[in-house]
Write an enzyme that holds these catalytic residues in place. Structure first.
Site, PDB file in Angstrom:
ATOM      1  N   LYS A 134     -12.063   2.247  23.259  1.00 46.15           N
ATOM      2  CA  LYS A 134     -10.672   3.359  24.127  1.00 46.15           C
ATOM      3  C   LYS A 134     -10.375   2.397  25.071  1.00 46.15           C
ATOM      4  O   LYS A 134      -8.441   2.831  24.837  1.00 46.15           O
ATOM      5  CB  LYS A 134     -11.556   3.918  24.989  1.00 46.15           C
ATOM      6  CG  LYS A 134     -13.159   4.669  24.599  1.00 46.15           C
ATOM      7  CD  LYS A 134     -13.883   5.626  25.123  1.00 46.15           C
ATOM      8  CE  LYS A 134     -14.257   5.251  26.052  1.00 46.15           C
ATOM      9  NZ  LYS A 134     -15.549   4.249  26.451  1.00 46.15           N
ATOM     10  N   ARG A 189     -16.737  12.867  30.882  1.00 46.32           N
ATOM     11  CA  ARG A 189     -18.079  12.182  30.375  1.00 46.32           C
ATOM     12  C   ARG A 189     -19.373  13.061  30.337  1.00 46.32           C
ATOM     13  O   ARG A 189     -20.521  12.848  29.619  1.00 46.32           O
ATOM     14  CB  ARG A 189     -18.232  11.330  30.783  1.00 46.32           C
ATOM     15  CG  ARG A 189     -18.316   9.819  30.225  1.00 46.32           C
ATOM     16  CD  ARG A 189     -18.484   9.135  31.823  1.00 46.32           C
ATOM     17  NE  ARG A 189     -18.719   7.451  31.585  1.00 46.32           N
ATOM     18  CZ  ARG A 189     -18.125   6.869  31.517  1.00 46.32           C
ATOM     19  NH1 ARG A 189     -16.497   6.704  32.022  1.00 46.32           N
ATOM     20  NH2 ARG A 189     -18.302   5.544  31.066  1.00 46.32           N
ATOM     21  N   ARG A 236     -16.437  -9.766  24.389  1.00 47.17           N
ATOM     22  CA  ARG A 236     -15.515  -9.532  25.801  1.00 47.17           C
ATOM     23  C   ARG A 236     -15.595  -9.689  27.274  1.00 47.17           C
ATOM     24  O   ARG A 236     -14.766 -10.575  27.444  1.00 47.17           O
ATOM     25  CB  ARG A 236     -15.516  -7.717  25.449  1.00 47.17           C
ATOM     26  CG  ARG A 236     -14.388  -7.092  27.218  1.00 47.17           C
ATOM     27  CD  ARG A 236     -14.552  -5.803  27.162  1.00 47.17           C
ATOM     28  NE  ARG A 236     -15.957  -5.096  28.020  1.00 47.17           N
ATOM     29  CZ  ARG A 236     -15.815  -3.675  28.378  1.00 47.17           C
ATOM     30  NH1 ARG A 236     -15.123  -2.530  27.236  1.00 47.17           N
ATOM     31  NH2 ARG A 236     -16.877  -3.373  29.037  1.00 47.17           N
ATOM     32  N   ARG A 271     -17.536  -7.670  34.813  1.00 42.73           N
ATOM     33  CA  ARG A 271     -17.920  -6.842  35.171  1.00 42.73           C
ATOM     34  C   ARG A 271     -19.141  -6.735  35.941  1.00 42.73           C
ATOM     35  O   ARG A 271     -20.177  -7.097  34.508  1.00 42.73           O
ATOM     36  CB  ARG A 271     -17.665  -5.011  34.301  1.00 42.73           C
ATOM     37  CG  ARG A 271     -15.822  -5.022  34.546  1.00 42.73           C
ATOM     38  CD  ARG A 271     -15.960  -3.697  33.409  1.00 42.73           C
ATOM     39  NE  ARG A 271     -16.837  -2.386  33.546  1.00 42.73           N
ATOM     40  CZ  ARG A 271     -17.086  -1.361  32.525  1.00 42.73           C
ATOM     41  NH1 ARG A 271     -15.648  -1.488  31.618  1.00 42.73           N
ATOM     42  NH2 ARG A 271     -17.515  -0.931  32.698  1.00 42.73           N
ATOM     43  N   ARG A 308     -25.598   2.749  30.072  1.00 44.39           N
ATOM     44  CA  ARG A 308     -24.554   3.798  29.193  1.00 44.39           C
ATOM     45  C   ARG A 308     -24.385   4.281  28.266  1.00 44.39           C
ATOM     46  O   ARG A 308     -24.192   5.294  28.346  1.00 44.39           O
ATOM     47  CB  ARG A 308     -23.433   2.379  29.866  1.00 44.39           C
ATOM     48  CG  ARG A 308     -23.491   2.259  31.410  1.00 44.39           C
ATOM     49  CD  ARG A 308     -22.259   0.830  31.747  1.00 44.39           C
ATOM     50  NE  ARG A 308     -21.008   0.823  30.919  1.00 44.39           N
ATOM     51  CZ  ARG A 308     -20.808  -0.853  30.561  1.00 44.39           C
ATOM     52  NH1 ARG A 308     -21.277  -1.528  31.106  1.00 44.39           N
ATOM     53  NH2 ARG A 308     -19.084   0.101  29.637  1.00 44.39           N
TER      54      ARG A 308
END
Ligand code: AMP
Length: 322
Positions: free
Chosen positions: A13, A88, A127, A139, A150
């Site tokens: 995204k 969300r 990533r 993160r 998640r």
């Protein structure tokens, strides 16, 4: 242009949102980025969000909705925006619907990036490795354990939005497993189609509005009402005047008969009446004739009303059916 990017963590995204920003000159509104900034700045929102985010949970709806409500008010969002990571949950989507409706803003499309869940872990790991290589801080929620939480949240709370937006005919699903360039090309292709369809609709609306403005008498609803009312009145008055003609004819006939009868009586009585003048007898006969005519006319009026009523009935039925 106002867009929503929907997809699980690691679906791409963020990457696609940045490309849309460059191409369309609109802003990317990422609730994740805003919350991370709030956590870093230790604002009251940041203090609420910090632990929730670190554990892979969802920050309360009212917190994120108020962040977005403030953000889309700002000048740089006037041209359009891409919502990344928001909504969300269904309540967040409903709050956004209400917000946009209140501001008379239209949502152009919801782009769902569909990916294979098993590929997501590998993507997030890649990533993290790239970020470390660039010397960036990683993160706190980009670990395998938090990622699985998640993902579970996405399945339970966010995936129902697919139905929410497909019901609203806003959903466009794109295969997020394609190479990044192909995903971008596909997004651009569908957005071009959405824009074209929107322009066609707007042009058709303008055409209808111009036609109506040119001949206001052709405004469909008003015309129907007027014509049905007019037709009803026309039929009623036609029936009435026909009935009146019939009655008049009948009255004349009866009156003529009565006069003839009376005249005969008068001639008889005038010869029999001693001292009674012919004039008096004729007057008496005339009065009787007048009364007879009046009675006939009275009955005639009643008949006229009846006929008129009967005649107007089919007209009523006609207008009702219409
Ligand atoms: P993201 O960067 O979009 O993956 O978001 C990171 C984290 O921020 C999420 O795991 C949530 O804890 C929180 N978050 C971001 N957006 C929302 C949202 N719309 N509703 C609730 N929590 C959110």
């Amino acid at each position: 242009m106002r867009l929503i990017l929907l997809g699980p963590p690691g679906a791409g995204k963020g990457t696609q949102a940045q490309r849309l920003v460059q191409r369309h000159g609109i802003v990317q509104l990422s609730t994740g980025d805003m919350l991370r900034a709030a956590v870093a700045a230790q604002t009251p929102t940041g203090l609420i969000a910090k632990d929730i985010m670190a554990s892979g949970g969802l920050v309360p709806d009212e917190v994120v909705v108020s962040i977005i409500a403030d953000r889309i008010e700002q000048d740089d969002a006037k041209n359009g925006f891409i919502l990344d990571g928001f909504p969300r949950t269904v309540p967040q989507a409903e709050a956004l619907d209400a917000l946009l409706k209140k501001k008379k803003l239209k949502l152009d499309a919801v782009i769902e990036l569909r990916v294979n869940e098993s590929a997501l872990l590998a993507r997030v790991e890649k990533r993290v490795a790239e970020m470390l290589e660039r010397g960036e801080s990683v993160r706190a929620d980009d670990t395998p354990e938090v990622l699985s939480k998640r993902l579970a949240n996405y399945r339970e709370q966010t995936e129902p939005l697919v139905h929410h937006y497909s019901d609203k005919r806003k959903l466009i699903t794109i295969d997020g497993m394609m190479p990044i360039e192909e995903v971008t090309a596909e997004i651009e292709r569908v957005l071009a189609a959405v824009t074209k369809a929107d322009e066609t609709t707007q042009a058709a609306k303008r055409k209808v509005a111009a036609k109506r403005a040119a001949s206001p008498s052709k405004a469909p609803k008003a015309a129907k009402k007027t014509s049905s009312k007019g037709a009803k009145a026309k039929v009623k008055s036609k029936a009435k005047s026909k009935a009146r003609r019939v009655v008049k004819k009948a009255t004349k006939k009866v009156a003529k008969k009565a006069i003839g009868k009376a005249a005969k009586k008068v001639s008889k009585s005038s010869s029999a009446t001693r001292g009674g003048s012919k004039k008096k007898a004729a007057k008496a006969a005339g009065n009787r004739t007048g009364r007879a005519a009046k009675a006939v006319a009275g009955r005639g009026r009643k008949a006229a009303k009846k006929v008129a009523k009967r005649r107007s009935k089919p007209a009523k039925r006609l207008t009702k059916r219409r």
